[in-house]
Design an enzyme around this catalytic site. Sequence first.
Site, short mmCIF file in Angstrom:
data_model
loop_
_atom_site.label_atom_id
_atom_site.label_comp_id
_atom_site.label_asym_id
_atom_site.label_seq_id
_atom_site.Cartn_x
_atom_site.Cartn_y
_atom_site.Cartn_z
N THR A 100 0.87 -1.18 0.00
CA THR A 100 0.00 0.00 0.00
C THR A 100 0.91 1.23 0.00
OG1 THR A 100 -1.68 -1.18 1.28
CG2 THR A 100 -1.86 1.22 1.20
N LYS A 175 -7.51 1.76 -3.13
CA LYS A 175 -7.18 1.32 -1.77
C LYS A 175 -7.37 2.48 -0.78
CE LYS A 175 -5.17 -1.10 1.60
NZ LYS A 175 -5.61 -2.35 2.18
N1 LIG Z 1 -1.14 -6.91 7.26
C1 LIG Z 1 -2.30 -6.61 6.69
O1 LIG Z 1 -3.39 -6.98 7.17
C2 LIG Z 1 -2.33 -5.81 5.40
C3 LIG Z 1 -3.52 -5.74 4.68
C4 LIG Z 1 -3.56 -5.03 3.49
C5 LIG Z 1 -2.42 -4.37 3.05
N2 LIG Z 1 -1.26 -4.44 3.79
C6 LIG Z 1 -0.08 -3.72 3.25
O2 LIG Z 1 0.82 -4.68 2.72
C7 LIG Z 1 2.16 -4.26 2.95
C8 LIG Z 1 2.89 -5.33 3.74
O3 LIG Z 1 2.22 -5.55 4.96
P1 LIG Z 1 2.65 -6.75 5.95
O4 LIG Z 1 1.60 -6.80 7.00
O5 LIG Z 1 3.00 -7.96 5.17
O6 LIG Z 1 3.99 -6.11 6.57
P2 LIG Z 1 5.16 -6.83 7.38
O7 LIG Z 1 4.71 -8.12 7.98
O8 LIG Z 1 5.76 -5.79 8.27
O9 LIG Z 1 6.22 -7.19 6.22
C9 LIG Z 1 6.91 -6.21 5.50
C10 LIG Z 1 7.85 -6.91 4.55
O10 LIG Z 1 8.56 -5.94 3.80
C11 LIG Z 1 9.95 -6.11 3.99
N3 LIG Z 1 10.58 -4.78 3.95
C12 LIG Z 1 10.13 -3.65 4.55
N4 LIG Z 1 10.95 -2.62 4.27
C13 LIG Z 1 11.91 -3.11 3.47
C14 LIG Z 1 13.05 -2.53 2.84
N5 LIG Z 1 13.34 -1.21 2.98
N6 LIG Z 1 13.85 -3.32 2.12
C15 LIG Z 1 13.57 -4.63 1.97
N7 LIG Z 1 12.51 -5.24 2.52
C16 LIG Z 1 11.69 -4.48 3.27
C17 LIG Z 1 10.10 -6.78 5.34
O11 LIG Z 1 11.34 -7.45 5.46
P3 LIG Z 1 11.87 -7.99 6.90
O12 LIG Z 1 11.28 -9.34 7.08
O13 LIG Z 1 13.34 -7.99 6.76
O14 LIG Z 1 11.39 -6.98 7.92
C18 LIG Z 1 8.91 -7.75 5.27
O15 LIG Z 1 9.21 -8.86 4.47
C19 LIG Z 1 2.08 -2.90 3.66
O16 LIG Z 1 2.15 -1.87 2.70
C20 LIG Z 1 0.69 -2.93 4.30
O17 LIG Z 1 0.16 -1.63 4.48
C21 LIG Z 1 -1.19 -5.16 4.94
#
Ligand SMILES: NC(=O)c1ccc[n+]([C@@H]2O[C@H](COP(=O)([O-])OP(=O)(O)OC[C@H]3O[C@@H](n4cnc5c(N)ncnc54)[C@H](OP(=O)(O)O)[C@@H]3O)[C@@H](O)[C@H]2O)c1
Length: 292
Positions: A100, A175
């Site tokens: 997002t 979104k």
């Molecule tokens: N969770 C939900 O319910 C949900 C629902 C809809 C949309 N989203 C969106 O989907 C996206 C991901 O959400 P999530 O819940 O999966 O987040 P998350 O569990 O915090 O995972 C984030 C991922 O991105 C990687 N990452 C972050 N910054 C990085 C960087 N600078 N360089 C390389 N890798 C990086 C992290 O690596 P590491 O493992 O090394 O930290 C991890 O693999 C976000 O934009 C969020 O707003 C989430």
Amino acid sequence: MAGKGKAAFIGLGVMGYPMAGHLVAKGFEVTVYNRTAAKAGRWAAQHKGRTAPTPAKAAAGADIVLTCVGNDDDLRAVVKGVDGAFAGMKKGAVLVDHTTTSAIVAREIHAEAKAKGVDFLDAPVSGGQAGAENGALTVMVGGDAAVFDRAKPAMDCYGRAVTLMGPAGAGQLTKMVNQICIAGLVQALAEGMNFAQRAGLDGNLVLDVISKGAAQSWQMENRGRTMLKGEYEFGFAVDWMRKDLGICLDEANRNGARLPVTAIVDQFYKHVQKRGGARYDTSSLMLLLAKD
Ligand SMILES: NC(=O)c1ccc[n+]([C@@H]2O[C@H](COP(=O)([O-])OP(=O)(O)OC[C@H]3O[C@@H](n4cnc5c(N)ncnc54)[C@H](OP(=O)(O)O)[C@@H]3O)[C@@H](O)[C@H]2O)c1
């Protein structure tokens, strides 16, 4: 099932980890990259996929490259960095971003992709962790129709509704509408549940009844009961929601939309963060009403 093509998945977080797994299950040959390498190793062992040490190496040779990281700058880092996906992608491959982000970064990467002879779709998702795990996400896509048609089979692996919304940025704009609609609704639900408790009503019985009428919502069905119990340590984190609402408020400053309720709910979430709830589910707005 086998032979759907080569995919790379970058970012194995709460969302990306299961999404990449669905690609393998539906016949894609998948190479993953994750900043924290141990997570990529765990994923590869579980799904019999491959890992790569950089996004560029994961993307090399792939027909489709998918990303799901944190915010705009994280996306720029994994796509445009020295070892970013662009450095490894072959001509004609498609980059699909499920993060997002702002519409600005989506349009920026779309233009840079074109200049490099690759294609780009912004494709944020809705449906949360459960939607990712069950392969039942809503995917809102921005980009070119022919590119969308090529990338849809991959997105169908974890998407229940995968829809092209318009040109580059339109997925992210959709979104934003989704998050605007949720913000005010969660606050209203919190106020309703708090009112029910203070009125001495049986909150669960109230939910049973009103969820069959005009007040029904996904939040009511999926969060009403946990709100009544004060359970917030799960779900969609307040930190992520504030990131998303910031994106909505910025975009509204540009397009002239008025978001008075969204802006105040964003401030309520700031209070939740201050009370230690940064990782709590967005339904934790209820905290602010229960503890005054
Ligand atoms: N969770 C939900 O319910 C949900 C629902 C809809 C949309 N989203 C969106 O989907 C996206 C991901 O959400 P999530 O819940 O999966 O987040 P998350 O569990 O915090 O995972 C984030 C991922 O991105 C990687 N990452 C972050 N910054 C990085 C960087 N600078 N360089 C390389 N890798 C990086 C992290 O690596 P590491 O493992 O090394 O930290 C991890 O693999 C976000 O934009 C969020 O707003 C989430």
